[in-house]
Design an enzyme around this catalytic site. Structure first.
Site, PDB file in Angstrom:
ATOM      1  N   SER A   1     -21.059  14.615   6.588  1.00 45.44           N
ATOM      2  CA  SER A   1     -20.492  15.760   7.334  1.00 45.44           C
ATOM      3  C   SER A   1     -20.077  16.946   6.501  1.00 45.44           C
ATOM      4  O   SER A   1     -19.904  16.692   5.108  1.00 45.44           O
ATOM      5  CB  SER A   1     -19.003  15.179   8.164  1.00 45.44           C
ATOM      6  OG  SER A   1     -18.232  15.220   7.042  1.00 45.44           O
TER       7      SER A   1
ATOM      8  N   GLN B   1      -6.405   2.547   7.758  1.00 43.99           N
ATOM      9  CA  GLN B   1      -6.200   2.465   6.209  1.00 43.99           C
ATOM     10  C   GLN B   1      -7.524   2.652   5.503  1.00 43.99           C
ATOM     11  O   GLN B   1      -8.435   2.649   6.174  1.00 43.99           O
ATOM     12  CB  GLN B   1      -5.164   1.368   5.653  1.00 43.99           C
ATOM     13  CG  GLN B   1      -3.796   1.651   5.909  1.00 43.99           C
ATOM     14  CD  GLN B   1      -3.404   1.186   7.343  1.00 43.99           C
ATOM     15  OE1 GLN B   1      -3.732   0.178   7.724  1.00 43.99           O
ATOM     16  NE2 GLN B   1      -2.659   2.378   8.162  1.00 43.99           N
TER      17      GLN B   1
ATOM     18  N   ASP C   1      -7.853   7.578   4.894  1.00 42.76           N
ATOM     19  CA  ASP C   1      -7.956   8.994   5.162  1.00 42.76           C
ATOM     20  C   ASP C   1      -9.548   9.596   4.799  1.00 42.76           C
ATOM     21  O   ASP C   1      -9.862  10.490   4.429  1.00 42.76           O
ATOM     22  CB  ASP C   1      -7.139   9.847   4.302  1.00 42.76           C
ATOM     23  CG  ASP C   1      -5.751   9.533   4.679  1.00 42.76           C
ATOM     24  OD1 ASP C   1      -5.398   9.360   5.743  1.00 42.76           O
ATOM     25  OD2 ASP C   1      -5.034   9.325   3.808  1.00 42.76           O
TER      26      ASP C   1
ATOM     27  N   ARG D   1      -2.240  14.661  -1.220  1.00 40.87           N
ATOM     28  CA  ARG D   1      -2.777  13.436  -1.614  1.00 40.87           C
ATOM     29  C   ARG D   1      -3.282  13.699  -3.040  1.00 40.87           C
ATOM     30  O   ARG D   1      -3.769  14.780  -3.571  1.00 40.87           O
ATOM     31  CB  ARG D   1      -4.035  13.202  -0.685  1.00 40.87           C
ATOM     32  CG  ARG D   1      -3.786  12.994   0.584  1.00 40.87           C
ATOM     33  CD  ARG D   1      -5.048  12.899   1.700  1.00 40.87           C
ATOM     34  NE  ARG D   1      -4.512  12.585   3.014  1.00 40.87           N
ATOM     35  CZ  ARG D   1      -5.247  12.978   4.127  1.00 40.87           C
ATOM     36  NH1 ARG D   1      -6.395  13.861   3.872  1.00 40.87           N
ATOM     37  NH2 ARG D   1      -4.796  12.884   5.276  1.00 40.87           N
TER      38      ARG D   1
ATOM     39  N   LYS E   1     -12.189   8.553   9.226  1.00 36.08           N
ATOM     40  CA  LYS E   1     -12.822   7.360  10.086  1.00 36.08           C
ATOM     41  C   LYS E   1     -12.759   8.135  11.751  1.00 36.08           C
ATOM     42  O   LYS E   1     -13.614   7.987  12.641  1.00 36.08           O
ATOM     43  CB  LYS E   1     -11.961   6.426  10.243  1.00 36.08           C
ATOM     44  CG  LYS E   1     -12.090   5.350   8.962  1.00 36.08           C
ATOM     45  CD  LYS E   1     -11.074   4.186   8.698  1.00 36.08           C
ATOM     46  CE  LYS E   1      -9.561   4.627   8.675  1.00 36.08           C
ATOM     47  NZ  LYS E   1      -9.220   5.161   7.419  1.00 36.08           N
TER      48      LYS E   1
ATOM     49  N   GLY F   1      -3.234   7.588  10.659  1.00 37.37           N
ATOM     50  CA  GLY F   1      -3.238   9.005  11.098  1.00 37.37           C
ATOM     51  C   GLY F   1      -4.573   9.458  11.318  1.00 37.37           C
ATOM     52  O   GLY F   1      -5.196   9.623  10.326  1.00 37.37           O
ATOM     53  N   HIS F   2      -4.870   9.472  12.664  1.00 35.85           N
ATOM     54  CA  HIS F   2      -6.230   9.997  12.917  1.00 35.85           C
ATOM     55  C   HIS F   2      -6.130  11.477  13.468  1.00 35.85           C
ATOM     56  O   HIS F   2      -5.646  11.666  14.583  1.00 35.85           O
ATOM     57  CB  HIS F   2      -7.007   9.041  13.872  1.00 35.85           C
ATOM     58  CG  HIS F   2      -7.482   7.752  13.069  1.00 35.85           C
ATOM     59  ND1 HIS F   2      -7.993   6.693  13.745  1.00 35.85           N
ATOM     60  CD2 HIS F   2      -7.402   7.787  11.888  1.00 35.85           C
ATOM     61  CE1 HIS F   2      -8.273   5.737  12.865  1.00 35.85           C
ATOM     62  NE2 HIS F   2      -8.019   6.307  11.917  1.00 35.85           N
TER      63      HIS F   2
ATOM     64  N   LEU G   1     -18.753  16.464   2.313  1.00 36.24           N
ATOM     65  CA  LEU G   1     -19.498  17.011   1.317  1.00 36.24           C
ATOM     66  C   LEU G   1     -19.286  18.474   0.998  1.00 36.24           C
ATOM     67  O   LEU G   1     -19.444  18.715  -0.309  1.00 36.24           O
ATOM     68  CB  LEU G   1     -20.792  16.675   1.736  1.00 36.24           C
ATOM     69  CG  LEU G   1     -21.768  16.849   0.600  1.00 36.24           C
ATOM     70  CD1 LEU G   1     -21.744  15.973  -0.606  1.00 36.24           C
ATOM     71  CD2 LEU G   1     -23.378  16.854   0.932  1.00 36.24           C
TER      72      LEU G   1
ATOM     73  N   THR H   1       2.549  11.845   6.828  1.00 40.21           N
ATOM     74  CA  THR H   1       3.696  11.991   5.958  1.00 40.21           C
ATOM     75  C   THR H   1       3.522  13.360   5.206  1.00 40.21           C
ATOM     76  O   THR H   1       4.770  14.023   4.932  1.00 40.21           O
ATOM     77  CB  THR H   1       4.024  11.148   4.667  1.00 40.21           C
ATOM     78  OG1 THR H   1       2.647  11.113   4.023  1.00 40.21           O
ATOM     79  CG2 THR H   1       4.001   9.623   5.181  1.00 40.21           C
TER      80      THR H   1
HETATM   81  P1  IMP Z   1       2.620   1.222   4.182  1.00 41.53           P
HETATM   82  O1  IMP Z   1       1.416   0.839   5.000  1.00 41.53           O
HETATM   83  O2  IMP Z   1       3.331   2.297   4.881  1.00 41.53           O
HETATM   84  O3  IMP Z   1       3.471   0.164   3.772  1.00 41.53           O
HETATM   85  O4  IMP Z   1       2.540   2.085   2.768  1.00 41.53           O
HETATM   86  C1  IMP Z   1       1.586   1.325   1.927  1.00 41.53           C
HETATM   87  C2  IMP Z   1       0.462   2.065   0.978  1.00 41.53           C
HETATM   88  O5  IMP Z   1      -0.439   2.496   1.934  1.00 41.53           O
HETATM   89  C3  IMP Z   1       1.001   3.509   0.601  1.00 41.53           C
HETATM   90  O6  IMP Z   1       0.628   4.006  -0.626  1.00 41.53           O
HETATM   91  C4  IMP Z   1       0.746   4.590   1.814  1.00 41.53           C
HETATM   92  O7  IMP Z   1       0.540   5.927   1.380  1.00 41.53           O
HETATM   93  C5  IMP Z   1      -0.846   3.941   1.940  1.00 41.53           C
HETATM   94  N1  IMP Z   1      -1.179   4.036   3.520  1.00 41.53           N
HETATM   95  C6  IMP Z   1      -0.735   3.475   4.578  1.00 41.53           C
HETATM   96  N2  IMP Z   1      -1.325   3.764   5.649  1.00 41.53           N
HETATM   97  C7  IMP Z   1      -2.323   4.706   5.133  1.00 41.53           C
HETATM   98  C8  IMP Z   1      -3.391   5.705   5.895  1.00 41.53           C
HETATM   99  O8  IMP Z   1      -3.584   5.269   6.969  1.00 41.53           O
HETATM  100  N3  IMP Z   1      -4.083   6.357   5.178  1.00 41.53           N
HETATM  101  C9  IMP Z   1      -3.677   6.582   3.552  1.00 41.53           C
HETATM  102  N4  IMP Z   1      -2.729   5.692   3.085  1.00 41.53           N
HETATM  103  C10 IMP Z   1      -2.163   4.883   3.649  1.00 41.53           C
HETATM  104 MG    MG Z   2      -5.226   9.261   7.817  1.00 43.30          MG
END
Ligand code: IMP
Ligand code: MG
Length: 398
Positions: free
Chosen positions: A383, A215, A13, A295, A16, A40-41, A322, A291
């Site tokens: 940014s 990620q 997050d 955060r 990117k 998620g972008h 920033l 989700t």
């Molecule tokens: P999973 O990838 O769904 O198995 O989740 C494992 C861990 O990675 C959890 O703490 C998620 O919140 C985190 N996670 C997975 N994908 C993302 C992402 O794109 N952004 C932030 N956290 C992520």
């Molecule tokens: Mg994301």
């Protein structure tokens, strides 16, 4: 700039998507090499806010073909829904604009069920990612290219038996699951391609290729905060195995927020509770794009950033958000975990309206230069807002 890579330098997050969106205007291909719809972008498409989970964010540029590599895990239903959703917003991703590797693994309903039954302690996204990679490694996975073959049913039944042992409710039959997967998969068949081959040829033709990390570095299965990590290689070393061709990079950009966030459970050395944390969360709208979870928020973690530089061989950093730190009485950054060694710095006023480096307040510029000193790589952009123009180029230090 032939081969570039954009990676998250923190726990995901980092923003990117916006960096990819910018660089894709100069790319011929944009490629995902790992992860799935846990990513998620958030982007603005034709004035509409859109969240992409599987489709490479750069594919929204009409001159840039998106590719989903074999290192990714893909739910046919989710991918098809994303394609349809974009079509409704006026972006028609025909197979000339999107390709998926036959070696990508299919996320099945069994994976989502297992993830929901077992992933809560880790705070996973519940999208079946970990169980899908687990089946891949256990050689019980279903590859995209296998979906319409005769062995698909037996593979799914093996997954069902494994999943059934972990669940108290009766799982649907493999035949039912297969029929459902195929009902979406049939629309995607035309998108199947040999991603490694496509990229190899593109490299021969000196095409410009942008690789998109998902990620973040600290969620890497090997080098992140195990076991509070995702199930794939999120770092630069995952690119070649995740796409099927060797890649020599001209540029490897690490994206970092000006502070730190993480969703899900697990270690977070610089986490801040209380008013300051709440303030950063609300000003920065720090809620998960996959989700919706709030955060967790913390100060800038230079130890993690240095690790990201080392592990990925980053050439430069881009610092996002920033402006969220505007009007803070002071700022902190952690340079060593032992005894929590923090550097405190003076804050700066509102900067969201600024579009040039020279117009940024002295303390904001010092904060960026401090990050360069501590990480050993240049910060090339920063940014101060969501708009494209709010990404300010940072000149090299005089
Ligand atoms: P999973 O990838 O769904 O198995 O989740 C494992 C861990 O990675 C959890 O703490 C998620 O919140 C985190 N996670 C997975 N994908 C993302 C992402 O794109 N952004 C932030 N956290 C992520
Ligand atoms: Mg994301």
């Amino acid at each position: 700039m032939m081969n570039s890579l954009v990676l998250g330098a923190q726990w995901g997050d980092e923003g990117k998507g916006r960096v990819v969106d910018l660089l894709a205007s100069e790319a011929d291909f944009t490629v995902r090499f790992g992860g799935g719809e846990n990513a998620g972008h958030t982007l603005v498409v034709n004035g509409q806010k859109t969240v992409l989970h599987l489709i490479p964010a750069g594919a929204l540029n009409p001159n840039c073909r998106g590719l989903i590599g074999n290192g990714c895990v893909v739910s046919p239903e989710s991918l098809w829904r994303e394609v349809i959703g974009l079509k409704e917003s006026g972006v028609d991703l025909t197979p000339s604009r999107l390709g998926i590797s036959g070696g990508a693994h299919v996320v099945t309903p069994y994976h989502k069920i297992v993830d929901l039954a077992t992933g809560t302690a880790l705070g996973t996204t519940g999208r079946g990612i970990g169980p899908c990679y687990a089946d891949k490694i256990a050689r019980r996975g279903l590859r995209f290219e296998q979906l319409f073959t005769d062995d698909a049913l037996a593979v799914l039944d093996a997954q069902r038996i494994f999943a059934q042992n972990l669940c108290s409710t009766m799982l649907p039959s493999a035949q039912l699951v297969l029929d459902e997967l195929r009902s979406y998969g049939q629309h995607l068949q035309a998108y199947g391609c040999d991603v490694g081959d496509v990229l190899f040829n593109a490299m021969q033709d000196r095409k410009r290729i942008l690789f998109e990390g998902a990620q973040g570095t600290m969620l890497d299965i090997d080098h992140g905060t195990y076991p509070f990590v995702t199930s794939s290689t999120t770092t630069a070393g995952g690119v070649a195995p995740g796409v099927g061709v060797w890649v020599d990079f001209d540029r490897k950009i690490g994206v970092t927020k000006a502070y730190t966030t993480r969703v899900g459970t697990g270690p977070f050395p610089t986490e801040i509770d209380g008013d300051i944390g709440d303030r950063i969360r609300s000003v920065g709208a720090e809620y998960g794009s996959t989700t919706g979870r709030p955060r967790r928020v913390g100060w800038l973690d230079l130890v993690a950033l240095r690790k990201a530089v080392r592990l990925n061989g980053l050439t430069d950093l881009i610092v996002t958000k920033l402006d969220v730190l505007s009007d803070m009485p002071f700022l902190m950054a952690c340079s060593k975990y032992d005894n929590g060694q923090y550097t405190a710095m003076a804050g700066f006023g509102s900067i969201a309206h600024i579009r040039d480096w020279d117009d940024l307040p002295h303390n904001a510029r010092e904060y960026i230069r401090f990050i360069e000193d501590e990480t050993g790589v240049p910060v090339t952009a920063v940014s101060v807002g969501a708009e494209r123009e709010a990404l300010i180029t940072v000149p090299p230090r005089a």
